[in-house]
Design a protein around this motif. Sequence first.
Motif, short mmCIF file in Angstrom:
data_model
loop_
_atom_site.label_atom_id
_atom_site.label_comp_id
_atom_site.label_asym_id
_atom_site.label_seq_id
_atom_site.Cartn_x
_atom_site.Cartn_y
_atom_site.Cartn_z
N GLU B 201 0.89 -1.27 -0.02
CA GLU B 201 0.06 0.12 0.01
C GLU B 201 0.82 1.31 0.04
OE1 GLU B 201 -2.41 -0.16 3.60
OE2 GLU B 201 -3.68 -1.82 2.67
N CYS B 202 1.97 1.23 0.22
CA CYS B 202 2.75 2.30 0.43
C CYS B 202 3.23 2.86 -1.01
CB CYS B 202 4.45 2.04 1.11
SG CYS B 202 3.92 1.58 2.83
N GLU B 203 2.75 3.92 -1.26
CA GLU B 203 2.83 4.69 -2.46
C GLU B 203 4.26 5.47 -2.41
OE1 GLU B 203 -0.55 7.13 -3.28
OE2 GLU B 203 -2.05 5.28 -3.27
N ASP B 204 4.85 5.79 -1.59
CA ASP B 204 6.23 6.22 -1.77
C ASP B 204 7.43 5.08 -1.65
OD1 ASP B 204 5.13 5.37 0.86
OD2 ASP B 204 6.81 6.68 1.95
N LEU B 205 6.84 4.22 -1.77
CA LEU B 205 7.95 2.82 -1.91
C LEU B 205 7.80 2.39 -3.36
CD1 LEU B 205 8.02 1.32 1.64
CD2 LEU B 205 9.58 2.88 0.76
N ASN B 206 8.97 1.77 -3.79
CA ASN B 206 9.16 1.02 -5.00
C ASN B 206 9.28 -0.42 -4.58
OD1 ASN B 206 9.69 -0.43 -7.47
ND2 ASN B 206 11.62 0.39 -7.71
N PHE B 207 7.71 -1.02 -3.92
CA PHE B 207 7.87 -2.21 -3.46
C PHE B 207 8.02 -3.46 -4.35
CE2 PHE B 207 5.33 -5.79 -1.25
CZ PHE B 207 6.53 -6.25 -0.43
N THR B 208 9.15 -4.12 -4.25
CA THR B 208 8.93 -5.47 -5.52
C THR B 208 8.39 -6.58 -4.96
OG1 THR B 208 11.26 -5.65 -5.04
CG2 THR B 208 10.92 -4.22 -6.75
N GLY B 209 8.08 -6.73 -3.74
CA GLY B 209 7.35 -7.93 -3.07
C GLY B 209 8.54 -8.67 -2.35
N SER B 210 8.38 -10.18 -2.18
CA SER B 210 9.39 -10.89 -1.27
C SER B 210 10.58 -11.18 -2.14
CB SER B 210 8.77 -12.36 -1.42
OG SER B 210 7.56 -12.31 -0.57
N ILE B 211 11.66 -11.27 -1.17
CA ILE B 211 13.04 -11.71 -2.09
C ILE B 211 13.34 -12.98 -1.13
CG2 ILE B 211 14.40 -10.06 -0.41
CD1 ILE B 211 16.45 -10.03 -2.75
N GLU B 212 13.72 -13.99 -1.78
CA GLU B 212 14.22 -15.35 -1.07
C GLU B 212 15.81 -15.01 -0.89
OE1 GLU B 212 12.79 -19.30 -1.85
OE2 GLU B 212 12.26 -18.58 -3.86
N ALA B 213 16.11 -15.62 0.24
CA ALA B 213 17.80 -15.39 0.65
C ALA B 213 18.55 -15.68 -0.47
CB ALA B 213 17.95 -16.23 1.99
N ARG B 214 18.25 -16.47 -1.21
CA ARG B 214 19.07 -17.08 -2.34
C ARG B 214 19.45 -15.72 -3.24
NH1 ARG B 214 16.06 -20.83 -4.75
NH2 ARG B 214 16.90 -22.48 -3.48
N GLU B 215 18.56 -14.99 -3.65
CA GLU B 215 18.53 -13.69 -4.34
C GLU B 215 19.69 -12.47 -3.74
OE1 GLU B 215 17.90 -14.15 -7.67
OE2 GLU B 215 17.22 -16.23 -7.20
N ILE B 216 19.49 -12.42 -2.39
CA ILE B 216 20.13 -11.43 -1.83
C ILE B 216 21.79 -11.20 -2.57
CG2 ILE B 216 21.07 -10.41 0.36
CD1 ILE B 216 18.58 -11.77 1.74
N PRO B 217 22.45 -12.31 -2.52
CA PRO B 217 23.70 -11.89 -3.17
C PRO B 217 23.81 -11.61 -4.56
CG PRO B 217 23.78 -14.14 -1.87
CD PRO B 217 22.54 -13.51 -2.13
N HIS B 218 22.71 -11.94 -5.34
CA HIS B 218 22.62 -11.35 -6.74
C HIS B 218 22.28 -10.13 -6.84
CE1 HIS B 218 23.41 -15.74 -7.63
NE2 HIS B 218 22.38 -16.25 -7.33
N GLY B 219 21.98 -9.54 -5.71
CA GLY B 219 21.47 -8.01 -5.99
C GLY B 219 20.08 -8.06 -5.96
N GLY B 220 19.26 -8.86 -5.85
CA GLY B 220 17.66 -8.88 -6.26
C GLY B 220 16.96 -7.56 -5.51
N ALA B 221 17.68 -7.00 -4.77
CA ALA B 221 16.60 -5.62 -4.19
C ALA B 221 17.87 -4.51 -3.65
CB ALA B 221 15.84 -6.15 -3.27
N ASP B 222 17.43 -3.58 -3.51
CA ASP B 222 18.55 -2.49 -2.93
C ASP B 222 18.01 -2.36 -1.56
OD1 ASP B 222 19.56 -1.73 -5.76
OD2 ASP B 222 17.37 -0.86 -6.11
N VAL B 223 16.92 -2.54 -1.18
CA VAL B 223 16.67 -2.40 0.55
C VAL B 223 15.82 -3.87 0.64
CG1 VAL B 223 15.33 -1.24 2.10
CG2 VAL B 223 16.13 0.18 -0.02
N ILE B 224 16.54 -4.36 1.52
CA ILE B 224 16.22 -5.69 2.24
C ILE B 224 15.74 -5.69 3.43
CG2 ILE B 224 16.93 -8.04 2.58
CD1 ILE B 224 19.08 -7.54 0.44
N VAL B 225 14.38 -5.69 3.59
CA VAL B 225 13.60 -5.32 4.89
C VAL B 225 13.36 -6.91 5.64
CG1 VAL B 225 11.33 -4.74 5.65
CG2 VAL B 225 12.36 -3.56 3.81
#
Lengths: 350, 350
Positions: B201-225
């Motif tokens: 619902e946050c319109e100020d965020l570019n929320f791309t959904g879930s990230i699995e831990a495997r994708e973190i080292p691949h740079g799957g998101a800029d902000v990992i919550v």
Amino acid sequence: MIKVAVDAMGGDYAPTEMVAGAVAAVNANKEIRILLVGQESVVSEELSRHTYPNDQIQVVNATEIIETGESPVHAIRKKKDSSIVVGMNLVKQKEADAFVSAGSSGAILVGGQVIVGRIKGVERPPLAPLIPTEKGVSLLIDCGANVDARPSHLVQFARMGSLYMEHVMGIKNPRVAIVNIGAEEEKGNALVKETFPLLKECEDLNFTGSIEAREIPHGGADVIVCEAFVGNVILKLYEGVGATLISKVKSGMMGSLRSKIGALLVKPALKETLKSFDASQYGGAPLLGLNGLVVKTHGNSKAVEVKNSILQCVTFKEQGINDKIRESLKSKNEGTPSGHTTMPIKNGQE
Amino acid sequence: MIKVAVDAMGGDYAPTEMVAGAVAAVNANKEIRILLVGQESVVSEELSRHTYPNDQIQVVNATEIIETGESPVHAIRKKKDSSIVVGMNLVKQKEADAFVSAGSSGAILVGGQVIVGRIKGVERPPLAPLIPTEKGVSLLIDCGANVDARPSHLVQFARMGSLYMEHVMGIKNPRVAIVNIGAEEEKGNALVKETFPLLKECEDLNFTGSIEAREIPHGGADVIVCEAFVGNVILKLYEGVGATLISKVKSGMMGSLRSKIGALLVKPALKETLKSFDASQYGGAPLLGLNGLVVKTHGNSKAVEVKNSILQCVTFKEQGINDKIRESLKSKNEGTPSGHTTMPIKNGQE
């Protein structure tokens, strides 16, 4: 003699690698009988390319396939003639001792509980992969579907994991630790703080306290106890960081002529080293605490991992792990504070 | 002009590397004034070994030291003349814009909340390290003391993290994702399932959904919550797997004469590659949402990381991040479902 049902249709390289793995297993061990579950014509055609003792492999027809994207609960309920449901029913009906699949994790976890069913006293069956460390392997328990677990579940995971490492992997008096964010007993979230003293009380466990994630790759414990969400993060990050670093090392070596020549010289040694850090060497992840054995192998399993997963079932049966689990829970359940068994899906519902 | 208080006494290589890092920072940027907090005679002696513009560094005496093993709450309360308490008071009294320390994480987290205090509207201040990925860096938020966080906390973490990545790290429209055990919205534990729709619902965020831990080292998101327990596991496992693999690669190369020669040839290229995967290149972890800035650098920080942590404070101030956080929370707080602010330790209690 042990009978293993193998899901010929599940996994990225099915049926080719699943069939090849089954063939490799029977060629390695005369005591194994394999029930290859899948679409009969497809599986038989794959089999015809191999040489093996014919009486050790039998094809069991299953016309349907559960896809990775499907809702696990729905798929298990509706696709009665899928390779996963048929394979698990073989275990339930004692026609097979174990079932090995590289198919949908969700369907395997649900099917294990719903079709095969839990050992009496087991609150939740944990999925417990072996992960490579500097010193060998450790058992990460739980990586399954049991998110938001309770302390009593984690105590059972610790017990089952310890029995597995001792009797299947041959590690005497395995060190059991709980994943935490610091080494001190007062650290942790609510779940860990409640579980810690319960584990300390378990006289049948070699409980060594907390383990920080940093120590896991160093082999800081043999049995690494955690709730499934955390376990899943650990397992997948392990794979992700490993893959990223290895690809960085490889591309880094291609940067100059000098390093390219060097890369040719180090390649064989490096390959050997990295192999020891490759999870596929160690077979699949058992779903523990069931009336039978279910082993989930990686979705991208090749024949070698399938074969290792099948051979793992032999040791599991030979060592009578399920009897040991039954025994361990029976003698300790009186002492544990929580004996209730709420389950997301009722055992025997199917 | 920016004033940064630096804890000269905290960290494995204090005071030597802390002082050297401060000197490197002022030599790199004329706009920085440093308040080196620690035992005056010790710090002055270290400083006397360096050449730097004298008006840019000032020693502030603090006779006590908080050790890593001490209870953070107790240490912050009792050791009023420790480098951490004195440094944080400088920020509180607006004599410094920021405080950088490689000392006890616990004491820094507690001191940040108790002494420096939270920005109005911030429920919990997250610790947010930058972690290296294939594509650059990602912000992992939260790795702090906020275990068992609530959905509203995670939404604030996402907002603060997004502002940090956009304005301090210069990433336009940063991709924000929540750590999960599958890509589908219905996956996850209770916390993730509740937080997911709020982030959507946050319109100020570019929320791309879930990230699995495997994708973190691949740079799957800029902000990992994520919640702090999970964040801590990710951060430490990242370091652990990296260190283990690199040491395996190195020892693997020493296995034969052939590979030893190869190792000499690939060494410079490999060093450069692995440097890009070294967290120390990217400075310390900011503790966001405070009335001022507190940066925690690794306990084993050398001068280069200390310097980078200090330079990071410059961008933070120049970009007015705290004003942006205030603005973002003010305009959105009306819309968020949970506005209460229970805290483990009350702000301003000290």
